[in-house]
Scaffold this active site. Structure first.
Site, mmCIF file in Angstrom:
data_model
loop_
_atom_site.group_PDB
_atom_site.id
_atom_site.type_symbol
_atom_site.label_atom_id
_atom_site.label_comp_id
_atom_site.label_asym_id
_atom_site.label_seq_id
_atom_site.Cartn_x
_atom_site.Cartn_y
_atom_site.Cartn_z
ATOM 1 N N GLU A 141 62.600 21.035 31.344
ATOM 2 C CA GLU A 141 62.453 20.738 32.773
ATOM 3 C C GLU A 141 62.017 21.960 33.581
ATOM 4 O O GLU A 141 62.765 22.943 33.665
ATOM 5 C CB GLU A 141 63.785 20.235 33.350
ATOM 6 C CG GLU A 141 63.684 19.915 34.836
ATOM 7 C CD GLU A 141 65.034 19.663 35.503
ATOM 8 O OE1 GLU A 141 66.013 20.344 35.142
ATOM 9 O OE2 GLU A 141 65.098 18.787 36.376
ATOM 10 N N ASP A 176 61.375 16.113 37.149
ATOM 11 C CA ASP A 176 62.231 16.021 38.326
ATOM 12 C C ASP A 176 61.315 16.029 39.556
ATOM 13 O O ASP A 176 60.664 17.037 39.859
ATOM 14 C CB ASP A 176 63.208 17.202 38.342
ATOM 15 C CG ASP A 176 64.259 17.073 39.433
ATOM 16 O OD1 ASP A 176 63.902 16.589 40.531
ATOM 17 O OD2 ASP A 176 65.413 17.476 39.201
ATOM 18 N N GLN A 202 63.924 12.488 37.296
ATOM 19 C CA GLN A 202 65.019 12.665 38.260
ATOM 20 C C GLN A 202 64.441 12.601 39.671
ATOM 21 O O GLN A 202 63.275 12.905 39.894
ATOM 22 C CB GLN A 202 65.750 13.990 38.018
ATOM 23 C CG GLN A 202 66.541 13.971 36.713
ATOM 24 C CD GLN A 202 67.146 15.316 36.372
ATOM 25 O OE1 GLN A 202 66.510 16.350 36.565
ATOM 26 N NE2 GLN A 202 68.352 15.315 35.834
ATOM 27 N N GLU A 238 69.672 12.758 40.921
ATOM 28 C CA GLU A 238 70.203 14.119 40.980
ATOM 29 C C GLU A 238 70.099 14.628 42.414
ATOM 30 O O GLU A 238 69.333 15.538 42.723
ATOM 31 C CB GLU A 238 69.429 15.028 40.012
ATOM 32 C CG GLU A 238 70.152 16.333 39.734
ATOM 33 C CD GLU A 238 69.403 17.234 38.767
ATOM 34 O OE1 GLU A 238 68.172 17.137 38.654
ATOM 35 O OE2 GLU A 238 70.074 18.057 38.130
#
Ligand SMILES: O=C(O)C(=O)[C@H](O)CO
Ligand SMILES: [Mg+2]
Length: 258
Positions: A141, A176, A202, A238
């Site tokens: 990530e 993300d 995310q 998140e």
């Protein structure tokens, strides 16, 4: 309809960690993720999941000394033995919880340091091999440098290059949306281009990292794009609730399947 996973590190934290599982299920979630389970025994975490009828979507491998400021050790030269042991620890929790993907945090080391690059690639291939033997994916990530200054993996194209270079089918991108928007923007086009290597998504608002659809992005359009593109993985929530977690769950209601 995206499969949303409540992030129990950020959400429902009005209560102790082990009580957050039931709270997430009560709110309508069918899956959860969190940063780390390691303060609790694997069977304790697994029992909470089972009791709440939840699927474990994701967690991170041990990150080094988090309290001392470390943010992963995969790219830290000299930490190889500790890293490899951490993969085994994570796999013990994976077996107990049934999770199918683990995130490997890189650490705080310059992105252009040759030794860090070699260490990171070594770590990824060692972890990927161990995870493949258990049927799990390894996730990489990119994290933005405003939230995590000095983080090694701070660029989505670099992550994609590393994944392509490793040529290991179980190494995937943790996309993300919050980090993507801060680092590069261009969320919808890059999401479509990178989808073949995306193993987990995310979401959070930008810039405050609160509930979806409360910032500069149209998160509903992102969810629709994920459906249109056929993404069948999880979308980790998140985000830091702006107030009490349950009070901010209005955005989830249209997406609940039960
Ligand atoms: O910070 C993030 O966005 C994450 O997903 C990680 O797990 C790192 O803490
Ligand atoms: Mg993230």
């Amino acid at each position: 309809m995206p499969r949303f996973a409540a992030n129990l590190t950020m959400m429902f934290n009005e209560r102790p960690f082990l009580d957050r599982f039931a709270a997430a299920a009560d709110a309508g979630f069918t899956a959860v993720e969190f940063l780390f389970p390691y303060d609790h025994a694997p069977d304790v975490v697994a029992a909470k999941l089972r009791a709440a009828g939840l699927t474990q979507a994701l967690f991170n491998m041990p990150p080094g000394d988090w309290a001392a400021g470390e943010r992963g050790i995969a790219a830290l030269p000299g930490r190889e033995a500790e890293f490899d042991a951490g993969v085994d620890t994570a796999l013990t929790y994976a077996e107990a919880t049934g999770v199918k993907r683990l995130h490997m945090m890189a650490g705080l080391v310059p992105a252009d340091d040759p030794a860090a690059n070699a260490a990171y690639r070594r770590a990824a291939s060692v972890a990927a091999e161990k995870l493949a033997a258990k049927g799990l994916d390894l996730l990489l990530e990119p994290i933005n440098g405003r939230d995590m200054p000095g983080y090694f993996l701070n660029d989505f194209d670099k992550a994609a290059e590393i994944i392509a270079g490793l040529k290991l089918p179980n190494v995937k991108l943790q996309y993300d949306v919050y980090h993507r928007q801060i680092i590069h923007g261009d969320v919808l086009v890059s999401l479509e281009a990178m989808l073949p290597i995306v193993g987990h998504v995310q979401i959070a608002s930008v810039p405050k990292r609160n509930e979806p659809n409360t910032g500069e992005l149209n998160d509903s359009a992102i969810f629709a794009a994920l459906d249109r593109l056929g993404y069948d993985g999880f979308v980790g929530c998140e985000y830091r609730p702006a107030g009490v977690t349950e009070d901010g769950l209005g955005w989830l209601q249209p997406h609940l399947t039960r």
